[in-house]
Design a protein around this motif. Structure first.
Motif, short mmCIF file in Angstrom:
data_model
loop_
_atom_site.label_atom_id
_atom_site.label_comp_id
_atom_site.label_asym_id
_atom_site.label_seq_id
_atom_site.Cartn_x
_atom_site.Cartn_y
_atom_site.Cartn_z
N GLU A 192 0.72 -1.21 -0.06
CA GLU A 192 0.02 -0.29 -0.13
C GLU A 192 0.68 1.29 0.02
O GLU A 192 0.46 2.30 -0.67
N TYR A 193 1.80 1.16 0.67
CA TYR A 193 2.76 2.22 0.75
C TYR A 193 3.47 2.63 -0.62
O TYR A 193 3.47 3.91 -1.01
N ASN A 194 3.72 1.67 -1.10
CA ASN A 194 4.48 1.70 -2.61
C ASN A 194 3.58 2.54 -3.57
O ASN A 194 3.99 3.30 -4.30
N LYS A 195 2.20 2.39 -3.17
CA LYS A 195 1.07 3.23 -4.39
C LYS A 195 1.39 4.59 -3.93
O LYS A 195 1.37 5.37 -5.00
N TYR A 196 1.50 5.13 -2.68
CA TYR A 196 1.81 6.44 -2.55
C TYR A 196 3.16 6.58 -3.04
O TYR A 196 3.42 7.96 -3.50
N GLN A 197 4.01 6.00 -2.83
CA GLN A 197 5.27 6.27 -3.31
C GLN A 197 5.67 6.54 -4.98
O GLN A 197 6.17 7.49 -5.26
N VAL A 198 4.90 5.82 -5.61
CA VAL A 198 4.51 5.98 -7.05
C VAL A 198 4.08 7.45 -7.30
O VAL A 198 4.57 8.21 -8.21
N ARG A 199 3.05 7.88 -6.70
CA ARG A 199 2.57 9.07 -6.85
C ARG A 199 3.62 10.31 -6.38
O ARG A 199 3.45 11.11 -7.24
N PHE A 200 4.25 9.97 -5.52
CA PHE A 200 5.35 10.78 -5.23
C PHE A 200 6.32 11.21 -6.18
O PHE A 200 6.69 12.16 -6.61
N GLU A 201 6.88 9.84 -6.79
CA GLU A 201 7.77 10.04 -7.83
C GLU A 201 7.26 10.60 -9.06
O GLU A 201 7.89 11.30 -9.66
N LEU A 202 6.03 10.42 -9.42
CA LEU A 202 5.47 10.82 -10.69
C LEU A 202 5.28 12.30 -10.56
O LEU A 202 5.25 13.03 -11.51
N GLN A 203 4.92 12.74 -9.20
CA GLN A 203 4.91 14.14 -8.99
C GLN A 203 6.23 15.09 -9.47
O GLN A 203 6.01 16.07 -9.85
N ALA A 204 7.28 14.21 -8.85
CA ALA A 204 8.78 14.67 -9.18
C ALA A 204 8.77 14.67 -10.79
O ALA A 204 9.39 15.95 -11.21
N ASP A 205 8.17 13.83 -11.42
CA ASP A 205 8.40 14.12 -12.80
C ASP A 205 7.78 15.20 -13.32
O ASP A 205 8.25 15.75 -14.29
N TYR A 206 6.65 15.20 -12.77
CA TYR A 206 5.86 16.27 -13.33
C TYR A 206 6.42 17.61 -12.93
O TYR A 206 6.53 18.54 -14.14
N LEU A 207 7.07 17.92 -11.90
CA LEU A 207 7.77 19.05 -11.70
C LEU A 207 8.86 19.43 -12.49
O LEU A 207 9.40 20.29 -12.69
N ALA A 208 9.81 18.10 -12.97
CA ALA A 208 10.82 18.40 -13.73
C ALA A 208 10.23 18.85 -15.18
O ALA A 208 10.94 19.48 -15.93
N GLY A 209 9.08 18.41 -15.29
CA GLY A 209 8.53 18.99 -16.62
C GLY A 209 8.02 20.38 -16.57
O GLY A 209 8.17 21.27 -17.58
#
Length: 280
Positions: free
Chosen positions: A186-203
């Motif tokens: 379950e925690y991994n699901k939040y971690q994925v969203r956390f990382e994808l947000q960092a990708d968004y911010l890179a964009g």
């Protein structure tokens, strides 16, 4: 990317050749685990602390090659560009941007998140608000991940700066307590969203760099290729021949490309709440 002759950041700490605590274990198995868990960001604190082993003696004074010098100058310029972009965005939001430090190291390094080997790839440590990069990763990005081009490396830096932005906005702090409350899956699901947000911010950063006429033809494609190359599904399939979705911590290749591109198109913080997104 147009970077030569432009301002480099003063927030660069060169620890190359200094050594530090290394991560115990080795071989492909250990490297793959570290790549999956911490490659291109995330909070590696627990893993690094648990795996930190004995330190090595300081190495002789480091002598960089001509290629390394050029690459260190490049990432310094990219860091300076992120400083300019995020300072302006924070100002518009009524906040003050605190600039992070970029640490260059070789082989291993000691951080506030624990000891790290270069096998973990570039990462950000929220404990000291520093980005850590062994520049040899640039060759690995081209050779092993098939993601060539200077803007592929710029994406890497921008992603780690994205984690710094998350720290300043309080997102990282909110994620931490979930480790104790949720199962690993379950925690991994939040971690994925956390990382994808960092990708968004890179964009988001890339959007403004594009507006400053810093990008060249093919740069966006280089970043998208890099984002795809470090998707959990791609890494796992290459390493073990199959994927285990419940163990994903950074998102699939398609998800990473999608969120980077969304940030590139938007250029704003407003559309980057991956935690509320129904479809990643």
């Amino acid at each position: 990317m147009k970077w030569r002759g432009r301002r480099a950041s003063s927030n660069v700490e060169d620890r190359r050749g200094m050594g530090g605590k290394t991560i115990v274990g080795g071989g492909i198995g250990g490297i793959v685990i570290l790549l999956i868990v911490t490659l291109l960001g995330g909070d590696p604190g627990d893993l690094l602390n648990n795996m930190a082993g004995t330190g090595s003696d300081p190495a002789a004074p480091y002598e960089e090659t001509e290629q390394e010098q050029e690459l260190s100058e490049f990432v310094s310029v990219v860091l300076a560009d992120t400083e300019e972009v995020w300072s302006q965005i924070f100002k518009e939001e009524g906040m003050v941007y605190k600039e992070p430090t970029l640490v260059l190291y070789t082989d291993s390094v000691q951080t506030a998140c624990g000891g790290a080997s270069s096998s973990v790839g570039p990462f950000y440590c929220p404990g000291d608000q520093k980005l850590y990069i062994d520049l040899s990763f640039y060759e690995e990005l081209q050779r092993d991940f098939k993601a060539p081009g200077d803007f592929a490396m710029a994406y890497v830096v921008a992603h780690e700066v994205g984690h710094h932005v998350q720290t300043l906005l309080g997102t990282t702090e909110k994620l931490g307590p979930l480790r104790q409350k949720l199962s690993q899956e379950e925690y991994n699901k939040y971690q994925v969203r956390f990382e994808l947000q960092a990708d968004y911010l890179a964009g988001v950063w890339a959007h403004h760099a594009q507006g400053m006429n810093l990008l060249e033809e093919g740069d966006v494609d280089e970043a998208l290729t890099a984002a795809s190359a470090v998707g959990d599904d791609t890494i796992q399939k290459r390493a073990q021949g199959h994927v285990v979705p419940e163990s994903f911590t950074h998102g699939t290749s398609e998800q990473r490309k999608r969120w980077f591109y969304k940030g590139l198109q938007s250029g704003s913080l407003d559309e980057g709440d991956t935690f509320k997104a129904k479809n990643l």
